[in-house]
Design an enzyme around this catalytic site. Sequence first.
Site, PDB file in Angstrom:
ATOM      1  N   ASP A 152      -3.831   2.359  -5.204  1.00  0.00           N
ATOM      2  CA  ASP A 152      -2.545   2.394  -4.490  1.00  0.00           C
ATOM      3  C   ASP A 152      -2.218   1.138  -3.699  1.00  0.00           C
ATOM      4  O   ASP A 152      -1.275   1.133  -2.921  1.00  0.00           O
ATOM      5  CB  ASP A 152      -2.473   3.634  -3.592  1.00  0.00           C
ATOM      6  CG  ASP A 152      -3.131   3.431  -2.242  1.00  0.00           C
ATOM      7  OD1 ASP A 152      -4.171   2.744  -2.184  1.00  0.00           O
ATOM      8  OD2 ASP A 152      -2.589   3.949  -1.257  1.00  0.00           O
ATOM      9  N   GLU A 153      -2.974   0.070  -3.893  1.00  0.00           N
ATOM     10  CA  GLU A 153      -2.637  -1.126  -3.123  1.00  0.00           C
ATOM     11  C   GLU A 153      -3.013  -2.410  -3.856  1.00  0.00           C
ATOM     12  O   GLU A 153      -3.898  -2.415  -4.711  1.00  0.00           O
ATOM     13  CB  GLU A 153      -3.308  -1.104  -1.754  1.00  0.00           C
ATOM     14  CG  GLU A 153      -4.801  -1.227  -1.795  1.00  0.00           C
ATOM     15  CD  GLU A 153      -5.427  -0.967  -0.427  1.00  0.00           C
ATOM     16  OE1 GLU A 153      -5.376  -1.867   0.423  1.00  0.00           O
ATOM     17  OE2 GLU A 153      -5.964   0.136  -0.236  1.00  0.00           O
ATOM     18  N   ASP A 194       0.852  -1.189   0.000  1.00  0.00           N
ATOM     19  CA  ASP A 194       0.000   0.000   0.000  1.00  0.00           C
ATOM     20  C   ASP A 194       0.895   1.249   0.000  1.00  0.00           C
ATOM     21  O   ASP A 194       1.820   1.357   0.796  1.00  0.00           O
ATOM     22  CB  ASP A 194      -0.891  -0.021   1.253  1.00  0.00           C
ATOM     23  CG  ASP A 194      -1.877   1.133   1.275  1.00  0.00           C
ATOM     24  OD1 ASP A 194      -3.011   0.945   0.812  1.00  0.00           O
ATOM     25  OD2 ASP A 194      -1.507   2.215   1.752  1.00  0.00           O
TER      26      ASP A 194
HETATM   27  N1  DCP Z   1      -8.911   8.196  -0.980  1.00  0.00           N
HETATM   28  C1  DCP Z   1     -10.099   8.861  -1.249  1.00  0.00           C
HETATM   29  N2  DCP Z   1     -11.093   8.859  -0.314  1.00  0.00           N
HETATM   30  C2  DCP Z   1     -10.939   8.226   0.884  1.00  0.00           C
HETATM   31  C3  DCP Z   1      -9.762   7.535   1.157  1.00  0.00           C
HETATM   32  C4  DCP Z   1      -8.744   7.556   0.187  1.00  0.00           C
HETATM   33  O1  DCP Z   1     -10.223   9.434  -2.317  1.00  0.00           O
HETATM   34  N3  DCP Z   1     -11.909   8.241   1.788  1.00  0.00           N
HETATM   35  C5  DCP Z   1      -7.795   8.216  -1.971  1.00  0.00           C
HETATM   36  C6  DCP Z   1      -6.740   9.190  -1.546  1.00  0.00           C
HETATM   37  C7  DCP Z   1      -5.614   8.352  -1.004  1.00  0.00           C
HETATM   38  C8  DCP Z   1      -5.762   7.060  -1.788  1.00  0.00           C
HETATM   39  O2  DCP Z   1      -7.167   6.954  -2.075  1.00  0.00           O
HETATM   40  O3  DCP Z   1      -4.344   8.935  -1.172  1.00  0.00           O
HETATM   41  C9  DCP Z   1      -5.308   5.860  -1.002  1.00  0.00           C
HETATM   42  O4  DCP Z   1      -6.050   5.710   0.177  1.00  0.00           O
HETATM   43  P1  DCP Z   1      -5.449   5.125   1.503  1.00  0.00           P
HETATM   44  O5  DCP Z   1      -6.586   4.768   2.400  1.00  0.00           O
HETATM   45  O6  DCP Z   1      -4.479   4.052   1.185  1.00  0.00           O
HETATM   46  O7  DCP Z   1      -4.719   6.357   2.193  1.00  0.00           O
HETATM   47  P2  DCP Z   1      -3.366   7.057   1.866  1.00  0.00           P
HETATM   48  O8  DCP Z   1      -2.584   6.339   0.824  1.00  0.00           O
HETATM   49  O9  DCP Z   1      -3.647   8.502   1.561  1.00  0.00           O
HETATM   50  O10 DCP Z   1      -2.606   7.016   3.248  1.00  0.00           O
HETATM   51  P3  DCP Z   1      -1.879   5.779   3.993  1.00  0.00           P
HETATM   52  O11 DCP Z   1      -0.429   6.165   4.036  1.00  0.00           O
HETATM   53  O12 DCP Z   1      -2.471   5.752   5.346  1.00  0.00           O
HETATM   54  O13 DCP Z   1      -2.142   4.546   3.201  1.00  0.00           O
HETATM   55 CA    CA Z   2      -2.218   4.104   0.968  1.00  0.00          CA
HETATM   56 CA    CA Z   3      -4.894   2.109   0.086  1.00  0.00          CA
END
Ligand code: DCP
Ligand code: CA
Ligand code: CA
Length: 360
Positions: free
Chosen positions: A108-109, A14
Amino acid sequence: MSEMNPNRKIIHIDMDAFFASVEQMDNPALREKPIAVGGAENRGVVAAASYEARKFGVRSAISGVLAKKYCPDLIFVKPRFERYNEISNKIRKIFNEYTDLVEPLSLDEAYLDVTVNKKGNPSATLLAQEIRLRILNEVGLTASAGISVNKFVAKIASDFNKPNGQKTVNPGEVIPFLEELPIRKFYGVGKVTTEKMYQLGIFTGLELKSKSLEFLEKHFGKSGNFYYNVVRGIHNSEVKSDRITKSVAAEHTFDINLSSEIFMMVQLENIATSLEKRLKKYNIAGKTVTLKIKYSNFTQQTRSKTLPYFISDKGLILESVKELLYQERMKDSVRLLGISLSNLNTEEKKTVVVQLKFAF
Ligand code: DCP
Ligand code: CA
Ligand code: CA
């Protein structure tokens, strides 16, 4: 009741603060600053927050207004989905260099089954390290990883040493890992279920484990069975690759060139046997049978036949192959024969649809 399968090696990868990290990479002015992607307008919602912004309590799904209250210096950035897609494709290309069994969960994962992998490396932990390093070098972003015997535990573990870290839960550690795990960290247990679990006196994996299957089914319906199993390390869900297979083939090059169709048919039976094995393994069937012939003068020919139905059985494949073999005379002696099946029943499989939880 089945038991935990300790033999699979699953990696969950991720990206860290994905949208926000991309924006910081592409625009140096945003680096080391608290930024939020999305949420700019009065009614907008934050999609992603940089780690600098998270220190102030800014996180995805809170309103832009609230985010600004938490962090007055917060910089709002417009999302660029095309760019995120582009990077998503890049990391998937890297994953596919390690295994074809890649199941993306979102941009992203992804889960990777590396039990058998293209590098012949038996250590999933080392593979995860290598993959993360490659993402850093080739894409410029950090990722975190969880490594374990199933998707459920790998997914939970990838959060443990975030950002830019990884955690392996070895087969022997799975049970204690799950027993100690707070119930709200169980993947699939959302806010509502967490509350319900709390009311039933379930706060940790160990407490979940103390409940009978009947009890869990009574309170959680079908999910009860899921909870009962995962806390025992049982989660057999396969890594489902979204790669669309277009054809499946088997072929053989002979030591001595063949000039008689009778000998060729004997060889084709062997080839069909391995093709059938492959088809059955992946549960694939196809409508088009193709016979490939390479002559000793190195010219090549293919002959195809399409049936009105899907086949995967050796007998049915050979029927078509035989027809194709005798369809016309061989132009020369033959050094290679191959059979492939295309027009597969897997082609309709949809590619993963990216779900964005918030509109901008
Ligand atoms: N995303 C979104 N709405 C959400 C959650 C996430 O549009 N409610 C988008 C933005 C994030 C991406 O999806 O950058 C990936 O979500 P993640 O939950 O993996 O969160 P992040 O990558 O931002 O942070 P982390 O480092 O905790 O994985
Ligand atoms: Ca992420
Ligand atoms: Ca994610």
